[in-house]
Write a protein that holds these residues in place. Structure first.
Motif, short mmCIF file in Angstrom:
data_model
loop_
_atom_site.label_atom_id
_atom_site.label_comp_id
_atom_site.label_asym_id
_atom_site.label_seq_id
_atom_site.Cartn_x
_atom_site.Cartn_y
_atom_site.Cartn_z
N ARG A 147 0.81 -1.22 0.00
CA ARG A 147 0.00 0.00 0.00
C ARG A 147 0.85 1.27 0.00
O ARG A 147 0.59 2.19 -0.78
N ALA A 148 1.83 1.36 0.87
CA ALA A 148 2.61 2.59 0.97
C ALA A 148 3.38 2.87 -0.31
O ALA A 148 3.48 4.01 -0.75
N THR A 340 -1.45 7.22 2.91
CA THR A 340 -1.24 5.88 3.47
C THR A 340 -1.84 5.77 4.86
O THR A 340 -2.50 4.76 5.19
#
Length: 409
Positions: A147-148, A340
């Protein structure tokens, strides 16, 4: 009350195998519109004040017209969440591109200052819808252990577009006049909308194991009640981060002018700081995925704070350049950080509503940061104002260190 969650760092092989597949499948649709939207907006933002002056605005009114872009974004975060929740991420991205193009067309064609101001407000409104929709889409579409990196890349690609846009706009203005920058902007955002049509629809979020699917439709008030403690703690940290980031865009040219530097030299310093900013977003996202969000969030604010505190001590082009590049590095490693953190805490069945409130907190900080700098510079001195923003950055680092949940291992 919302339960903080931080995705666990996964092994490199497992994370990269599934993540690369997901990213390859959506790369053009997810990142292409961001690049083009950034180019479109980057082409027109430097020209707004010039166009406003050409239409008869005073300096103060021209500054207000420029501010309408930010005001439009700030006021539209909650409506953007409702639009995204109702129509989905794909159509929200398309609608944002069309609405932005309409606003730019009004700016390009009108001879009335109030209509030009309306067009600028529309461009800001489209920012809110587009930014929320792209964040919401990647939050669901990308595996949590990637995700990040995905969101840092998203933020980095947008910055690259904003960096390229002014050069394309300058070329068009040189060839066809001031209005041509808005034509470039329209092409950029319309192409972003066209690629946005390729964004695959997401399946409705299912309940996680052991959790029941909520029976009531989510609401903004309900999300605020359920997550009020999170917004008052980590949300405050996000507000401070945004205030520091917005201030950095003003600090470099103001201090360069204070030192009596030529405009060309000041632009070079600003551009080199932006180049450093764009080079480090992916490694920082990878570190967040593998080690946890604190490993990037806290250093980002510490470096930016140190750069702000050192900047009033600079007196030459070289020393200012070093401080500006440190500022760009600190900001660059934090690319995608706010998105994030919002994605980590967003409830799956009310993702758009939560992210609308999250972005509202960030935009409030973006509005308050330059205002605070202006107040401090006027009441104390420019050097004192910049130093105080540096202390705000260190306060943000302390807040993030305190309230970002540790990575699970």
């Amino acid at each position: 009350m919302g339960t903080p969650c931080s995705p666990p760092p996964a092994s490199d092989s497992a994370a990269d195998s599934s993540a690369e597949f997901s990213l390859r499948r959506i790369a053009v649709a997810a990142f292409g519109p961001s690049l083009l939207f950034g180019i479109g907006e980057g082409a027109v933002l430097p020209v707004i004040v010039l166009m406003a002056r050409e239409l008869g605005a005073s300096v103060s009114i021209a500054a207000l017209v420029v501010g309408l872009v930010s005001i439009g974004s700030l006021l539209s975060n909650i409506p953007a969440s409702l639009i995204t929740a109702r129509w989905g991420e794909r159509w929200a991205i398309v609608a944002a591109g069309l609405w932005s193009a309409l606003g730019m067309a009004i700016c390009m064609l009108t001879q009335q200052l109030w209509l030009f101001a309306l067009g600028c407000l529309m461009v800001g409104m489209s920012q809110a819808v587009y930014n929320l929709a792209r964040q919401s889409y990647l939050t669901e579409a990308v595996p949590v252990h990637f995700r990040a990196r995905a969101l840092s890349t998203l933020g980095g690609v947008m910055r690259i577009g904003m960096f390229i846009g002014p050069f394309i706009g300058a070329w068009a203005m040189h060839a066809w006049g001031l209005h041509a920058a808005f034509a470039v902007g329209m092409v950029g955002v319309l192409c972003a909308a066209a690629i946005g049509l390729r964004v695959p629809d997401l399946a409705a979020p299912s309940a996680l194991p052991g959790q029941a699917v909520p029976t009531e439709a989510p609401s903004i008030a309900g999300i605020l009640r359920a997550h009020h403690q999170l917004f008052l703690t980590l949300g405050l940290g996000v507000l401070l981060v945004s205030a520091v980031r917005a201030s950095r865009q003003v600090v470099i040219p103001l201090w360069a002018d204070h030192l009596g530097m030529a405009p060309a030299a000041a632009s070079l310093v600003y551009g080199l700081a932006g180049a450093i900013d764009m080079l480090v977003f992916y490694p920082a996202g990878r570190l967040m995925d593998l080690k946890g969000r604190r490993w990037v969030a806290v250093p980002s604010m510490l470096v930016m704070g140190a750069a702000m505190l050192l900047m009033p001590l600079t007196s030459t082009v070289t020393t200012l350049l070093l401080a500006a590049m440190a500022l760009g590095f600190g900001n660059g490693i934090g690319s995608g950080l706010i998105m994030t953190l919002g994605a980590d805490h967003a409830p799956r069945h009310a993702r758009a509503h939560f992210l609308g409130l999250w972005r509202l907190a960030a935009d409030l900080g973006s509005s308050l940061g330059p205002a605070l700098l202006s107040f401090l510079a006027g009441s104390l001195s420019l050097a004192s104002g910049i130093a105080c923003i540096g202390l705000v950055a260190w306060g943000a680092a302390a807040a993030l260190a305190r309230w970002i949940p540790p990575a699970k291992r």
